[in-house]
Write a protein that holds these residues in place. Structure first.
Motif, PDB file in Angstrom:
ATOM      1  N   ALA A 106       0.411  -1.110  -0.094  1.00  0.00           N
ATOM      2  CA  ALA A 106      -0.269   0.083   0.040  1.00  0.00           C
ATOM      3  C   ALA A 106       0.539   0.763   0.121  1.00  0.00           C
ATOM      4  CB  ALA A 106      -1.202   0.015   1.020  1.00  0.00           C
ATOM      5  N   ASP A 107       0.483   1.799  -0.667  1.00  0.00           N
ATOM      6  CA  ASP A 107       0.936   3.727  -0.572  1.00  0.00           C
ATOM      7  C   ASP A 107       0.339   4.445   0.443  1.00  0.00           C
ATOM      8  OD1 ASP A 107       1.748   6.273  -0.974  1.00  0.00           O
ATOM      9  OD2 ASP A 107       1.936   5.994  -2.944  1.00  0.00           O
ATOM     10  N   ASN A 108       0.663   5.495   1.466  1.00  0.00           N
ATOM     11  CA  ASN A 108       0.845   6.375   2.518  1.00  0.00           C
ATOM     12  C   ASN A 108       1.108   6.304   3.324  1.00  0.00           C
ATOM     13  OD1 ASN A 108      -1.392   3.460   3.431  1.00  0.00           O
ATOM     14  ND2 ASN A 108      -2.428   4.601   3.484  1.00  0.00           N
ATOM     15  N   ALA A 109       0.942   7.629   4.033  1.00  0.00           N
ATOM     16  CA  ALA A 109       1.963   8.349   4.602  1.00  0.00           C
ATOM     17  C   ALA A 109       2.371   7.201   5.384  1.00  0.00           C
ATOM     18  CB  ALA A 109       0.915   9.704   5.495  1.00  0.00           C
ATOM     19  N   GLY A 110       3.735   8.338   7.209  1.00  0.00           N
ATOM     20  CA  GLY A 110       4.389   7.822   7.345  1.00  0.00           C
ATOM     21  C   GLY A 110       3.601   6.930   8.801  1.00  0.00           C
ATOM     22  N   ILE A 111       2.292   7.948   9.077  1.00  0.00           N
ATOM     23  CA  ILE A 111       1.877   7.393  10.270  1.00  0.00           C
ATOM     24  C   ILE A 111       1.010   6.049  10.284  1.00  0.00           C
ATOM     25  CG2 ILE A 111       0.166   7.762  11.616  1.00  0.00           C
ATOM     26  CD1 ILE A 111       2.395  10.203  10.627  1.00  0.00           C
ATOM     27  N   PRO A 112       0.645   5.590   9.146  1.00  0.00           N
ATOM     28  CA  PRO A 112      -0.145   3.937   9.240  1.00  0.00           C
ATOM     29  C   PRO A 112       0.550   3.330   9.816  1.00  0.00           C
ATOM     30  CG  PRO A 112      -1.412   5.183   7.786  1.00  0.00           C
ATOM     31  CD  PRO A 112      -0.143   5.816   7.761  1.00  0.00           C
ATOM     32  N   PRO A 113       2.293   3.280   9.152  1.00  0.00           N
ATOM     33  CA  PRO A 113       2.839   1.563   9.855  1.00  0.00           C
ATOM     34  C   PRO A 113       3.409   2.656  10.863  1.00  0.00           C
ATOM     35  CG  PRO A 113       3.240   2.864   7.722  1.00  0.00           C
ATOM     36  CD  PRO A 113       2.278   3.684   8.341  1.00  0.00           C
ATOM     37  N   LEU A 114       2.870   3.039  11.794  1.00  0.00           N
ATOM     38  CA  LEU A 114       3.588   3.519  12.824  1.00  0.00           C
ATOM     39  C   LEU A 114       1.897   2.868  13.480  1.00  0.00           C
ATOM     40  CD1 LEU A 114       4.880   6.206  13.523  1.00  0.00           C
ATOM     41  CD2 LEU A 114       5.955   4.280  14.199  1.00  0.00           C
ATOM     42  N   GLN A 115       0.604   3.148  13.373  1.00  0.00           N
ATOM     43  CA  GLN A 115      -0.200   2.456  13.736  1.00  0.00           C
ATOM     44  C   GLN A 115      -0.201   0.866  14.323  1.00  0.00           C
ATOM     45  OE1 GLN A 115      -2.727   5.097  15.481  1.00  0.00           O
ATOM     46  NE2 GLN A 115      -3.026   3.495  16.735  1.00  0.00           N
ATOM     47  N   ALA A 116      -0.455   0.093  12.506  1.00  0.00           N
ATOM     48  CA  ALA A 116      -0.694  -0.520  12.596  1.00  0.00           C
ATOM     49  C   ALA A 116       0.268  -1.288  14.112  1.00  0.00           C
ATOM     50  CB  ALA A 116      -0.059  -0.886  11.625  1.00  0.00           C
ATOM     51  N   ALA A 117       1.904  -1.409  14.019  1.00  0.00           N
ATOM     52  CA  ALA A 117       2.774  -1.627  14.512  1.00  0.00           C
ATOM     53  C   ALA A 117       2.096  -1.625  16.073  1.00  0.00           C
ATOM     54  CB  ALA A 117       4.337  -0.943  14.518  1.00  0.00           C
ATOM     55  N   ALA A 118       1.138  -0.686  16.217  1.00  0.00           N
ATOM     56  CA  ALA A 118       1.013  -0.475  17.496  1.00  0.00           C
ATOM     57  C   ALA A 118      -0.046  -1.910  18.297  1.00  0.00           C
ATOM     58  CB  ALA A 118       0.970   0.903  17.641  1.00  0.00           C
ATOM     59  N   ILE A 119      -0.740  -1.497  17.688  1.00  0.00           N
ATOM     60  CA  ILE A 119      -1.925  -2.821  17.141  1.00  0.00           C
ATOM     61  C   ILE A 119      -1.480  -4.375  17.142  1.00  0.00           C
ATOM     62  CG2 ILE A 119      -3.110  -1.140  17.549  1.00  0.00           C
ATOM     63  CD1 ILE A 119      -4.911  -2.194  14.472  1.00  0.00           C
ATOM     64  N   GLY A 120      -0.616  -4.690  16.951  1.00  0.00           N
ATOM     65  CA  GLY A 120       0.284  -6.100  16.883  1.00  0.00           C
ATOM     66  C   GLY A 120       0.430  -6.440  15.284  1.00  0.00           C
ATOM     67  N   VAL A 121      -0.008  -5.443  14.337  1.00  0.00           N
ATOM     68  CA  VAL A 121      -0.392  -5.105  12.302  1.00  0.00           C
ATOM     69  C   VAL A 121       1.479  -5.780  12.524  1.00  0.00           C
ATOM     70  CG1 VAL A 121      -1.045  -5.157  10.047  1.00  0.00           C
ATOM     71  CG2 VAL A 121      -1.872  -4.625  12.166  1.00  0.00           C
ATOM     72  N   ALA A 122       2.069  -6.778  11.939  1.00  0.00           N
ATOM     73  CA  ALA A 122       3.661  -6.564  11.619  1.00  0.00           C
ATOM     74  C   ALA A 122       3.693  -6.273  10.564  1.00  0.00           C
ATOM     75  CB  ALA A 122       4.319  -7.502  11.933  1.00  0.00           C
ATOM     76  N   ASN A 123       4.590  -4.675   9.833  1.00  0.00           N
ATOM     77  CA  ASN A 123       5.292  -4.543   8.763  1.00  0.00           C
ATOM     78  C   ASN A 123       6.108  -4.072   8.740  1.00  0.00           C
ATOM     79  OD1 ASN A 123       4.548  -1.376   8.989  1.00  0.00           O
ATOM     80  ND2 ASN A 123       3.124  -2.195  10.744  1.00  0.00           N
ATOM     81  N   ARG A 124       6.542  -3.714   7.470  1.00  0.00           N
ATOM     82  CA  ARG A 124       8.090  -3.232   6.910  1.00  0.00           C
ATOM     83  C   ARG A 124       7.756  -1.765   5.837  1.00  0.00           C
ATOM     84  NH1 ARG A 124       7.967  -5.681  10.722  1.00  0.00           N
ATOM     85  NH2 ARG A 124      10.237  -6.709  11.537  1.00  0.00           N
ATOM     86  N   ILE A 125       7.934  -0.379   5.883  1.00  0.00           N
ATOM     87  CA  ILE A 125       8.497   0.569   5.037  1.00  0.00           C
ATOM     88  C   ILE A 125       9.525   0.096   3.527  1.00  0.00           C
ATOM     89  CG2 ILE A 125       8.657   2.291   4.087  1.00  0.00           C
ATOM     90  CD1 ILE A 125       8.246   3.681   7.032  1.00  0.00           C
ATOM     91  N   VAL A 126       9.093   0.158   2.500  1.00  0.00           N
ATOM     92  CA  VAL A 126      10.298  -0.070   1.630  1.00  0.00           C
ATOM     93  C   VAL A 126      10.434   0.465   0.269  1.00  0.00           C
ATOM     94  CG1 VAL A 126       9.396  -3.180   1.651  1.00  0.00           C
ATOM     95  CG2 VAL A 126       8.135  -1.449   0.187  1.00  0.00           C
ATOM     96  N   ALA A 127       9.907   1.553   0.792  1.00  0.00           N
ATOM     97  CA  ALA A 127      10.098   3.004  -0.187  1.00  0.00           C
ATOM     98  C   ALA A 127       9.661   4.112   0.127  1.00  0.00           C
ATOM     99  CB  ALA A 127       9.431   2.412  -1.582  1.00  0.00           C
ATOM    100  N   VAL A 128      10.235   4.764  -0.360  1.00  0.00           N
ATOM    101  CA  VAL A 128      10.578   6.486   0.770  1.00  0.00           C
ATOM    102  C   VAL A 128      10.126   7.537  -0.343  1.00  0.00           C
ATOM    103  CG1 VAL A 128      11.071   8.093   2.487  1.00  0.00           C
ATOM    104  CG2 VAL A 128      11.504   5.580   3.095  1.00  0.00           C
ATOM    105  N   GLN A 129       8.840   7.999  -0.073  1.00  0.00           N
ATOM    106  CA  GLN A 129       8.761  10.108  -0.793  1.00  0.00           C
ATOM    107  C   GLN A 129       9.241  10.583  -0.603  1.00  0.00           C
ATOM    108  OE1 GLN A 129       6.223  10.749  -3.788  1.00  0.00           O
ATOM    109  NE2 GLN A 129       6.225  12.268  -4.518  1.00  0.00           N
ATOM    110  N   VAL A 130       9.823  11.964  -0.165  1.00  0.00           N
ATOM    111  CA  VAL A 130       9.946  12.655   0.638  1.00  0.00           C
ATOM    112  C   VAL A 130       9.383  14.067   0.188  1.00  0.00           C
ATOM    113  CG1 VAL A 130      11.896  11.699   2.267  1.00  0.00           C
ATOM    114  CG2 VAL A 130      11.977  13.278   0.453  1.00  0.00           C
ATOM    115  N   ARG A 131       7.810  14.589   0.945  1.00  0.00           N
ATOM    116  CA  ARG A 131       7.084  16.073   0.114  1.00  0.00           C
ATOM    117  C   ARG A 131       8.006  17.039   1.225  1.00  0.00           C
ATOM    118  NH1 ARG A 131       3.195  12.594   2.282  1.00  0.00           N
ATOM    119  NH2 ARG A 131       2.244  11.869   0.974  1.00  0.00           N
ATOM    120  N   ASN A 132       8.606  18.007   0.640  1.00  0.00           N
ATOM    121  CA  ASN A 132       9.155  19.352   0.724  1.00  0.00           C
ATOM    122  C   ASN A 132       8.063  20.620   1.028  1.00  0.00           C
ATOM    123  OD1 ASN A 132      12.096  18.481   1.825  1.00  0.00           O
ATOM    124  ND2 ASN A 132      11.909  18.542  -0.099  1.00  0.00           N
ATOM    125  N   ARG A 133       6.771  20.402   0.968  1.00  0.00           N
ATOM    126  CA  ARG A 133       5.509  21.761   1.096  1.00  0.00           C
ATOM    127  C   ARG A 133       4.348  20.564   1.715  1.00  0.00           C
ATOM    128  NH1 ARG A 133       5.030  24.109  -4.993  1.00  0.00           N
ATOM    129  NH2 ARG A 133       7.525  24.630  -5.491  1.00  0.00           N
TER     130      ARG A 133
END
Length: 355
Positions: A106-133
């Motif tokens: 899935a394509d999301n912001a950085g928050i859902p992976p944190l929230q998923a980990a907090a409720i026991g849904v193990a996950n990893r980030i595999v690609a990053v795009q940064v926004r400067n605006r």
């Protein structure tokens, strides 16, 4: 606001999020088999080499990428079958899709992976795009007198702790020297922010594009406005359940998808009119003029060569959520699967890379 009221509100927000991820995707669970928590199995120590084996399939939740690959012709370079492109983007929906094994990537912001980990849904980030605006602005309810973030004190703010919009709220309050004690956070999924504004259930809500434009087109005449802040939602990420990445065939497919994800974003930037027509006009229902303004406001896509800045940002965000009582202490750095770190930046021209 009394401390006890704040504690009660936080407990309500946590229950609200858990009910969202428990129920928002029941239809997904029904078509995918038993709804179960994603395994915490660790990915293989090295990425597999060679093409994914025949028959490899991924379900990918990224509507913009789906359209970019179709418009650019890059879709012909896929080395595996996309079983489906679920048209889902909200963090709670994606988390439920991961739990139901109906979404692999899935394509999301950085928050859902944190929230998923907090409720026991193990996950990893595999690609990053940064926004400067800044990606979000705070829309006010019709008739509101809010003119700046300094006016948020005592107001009702739409808040989704499992999505980027929630952390944008927390960061905006922090920048103004306020905390959650100074406002009333109304726990809602972001898909309900518009309705809450229209009905004046909330005084303000963070909206991204094209939702913000659609809202103001309808309600600016009634006094609704957009409040600008300097708050960045820095990260846009591709992420996956750990059991997907522990499967050598699917890990190879994810490896091959990451460069196409980055190339698709670059194509959209370099073919502005085609992208505006395909996504903003035909898919999102805004005018071509509004689409052009939105694209110009977002800035070009940027892919970091190193994830050091992204990891620091995720760790800072995790600490902010933990301090607010929204998630337990989480090792945000462990969410990044560095086997994939070089792939996105290596796939794009140097002008789209960030050191």
């Amino acid at each position: 606001m009394p401390v006890q009221s704040t504690m009660n509100r936080r407990a309500f927000e946590r229950r609200s999020f858990l009910s969202l991820v428990g129920g928002a995707g029941l239809a997904l669970a029904g078509c995918a088999g038993a709804n179960r928590t994603v395994s915490a199995a660790s990915p293989a120590t090295a990425l597999p080499s060679g093409a994914p084996p025949p028959g490899t399939r991924l379900a990918i939740a990224s509507r913009p990428t789906q359209l970019q690959l179709a418009g650019s012709g890059l879709g012909h370079r896929l080395t595996f079958t996309v079983a489906q492109w679920p048209n889902l983007g909200a963090g709670p929906d994606i988390i439920q899709g991961f739990r139901a094994h109906s979404i692999d990537l899935a394509d999301n912001a950085g928050i859902p992976p944190l929230q998923a980990a907090a409720i026991g849904v193990a996950n990893r980030i595999v690609a990053v795009q940064v926004r400067n605006r800044p990606l979000y602005r705070f829309a006010t309810a019709p008739g509101s007198r809010i003119a700046s973030a300094g006016d948020f004190a005592g107001k009702r703010i739409a808040f989704s702790q499992g999505q980027a919009q929630g952390v944008v709220v927390l960061r905006a309050l922090k920048e103004r020297g306020m905390s959650v004690k100074d406002v009333t956070l109304v726990a809602l999924p972001s898909t309900q922010f518009l309705t809450a504004l229209q009905s004046r259930q909330v005084d303000v809500a963070p909206l991204g594009e094209p939702t913000l434009t659609k809202y103001l087109d309808q309600y600016a005449k009634d006094g609704a406005r957009a409040v600008r802040t300097d708050v960045l939602d820095l990260l846009n990420v591709l992420w996956a359940p750990t059991d997907v990445l522990a499967d050598p065939a699917k890990a190879a497919a994810v490896r091959d998808f990451v460069p196409l994800w980055a190339k698709g974003a670059v194509w959209a930037w370099e073919h502005e009119q085609a992208w505006i027509d395909a996504y903003y006009v035909k898919d999102q229902g805004v005018t071509a003029a509004d689409g052009k303004r939105i694209v110009s406001s977002l800035g070009k896509p940027v892919f970091p060569v190193s994830w050091t800045k992204a990891v620091a940002w995720e760790e800072e965000t995790s600490a902010l959520l933990t301090a607010g009582g929204f998630i337990p202490k989480t090792d945000a750095g462990a969410l990044f699967d560095h086997r994939f770190e070089h792939l996105a930046a290596a796939a794009v021209p140097a002008t789209y890379r960030e050191a």
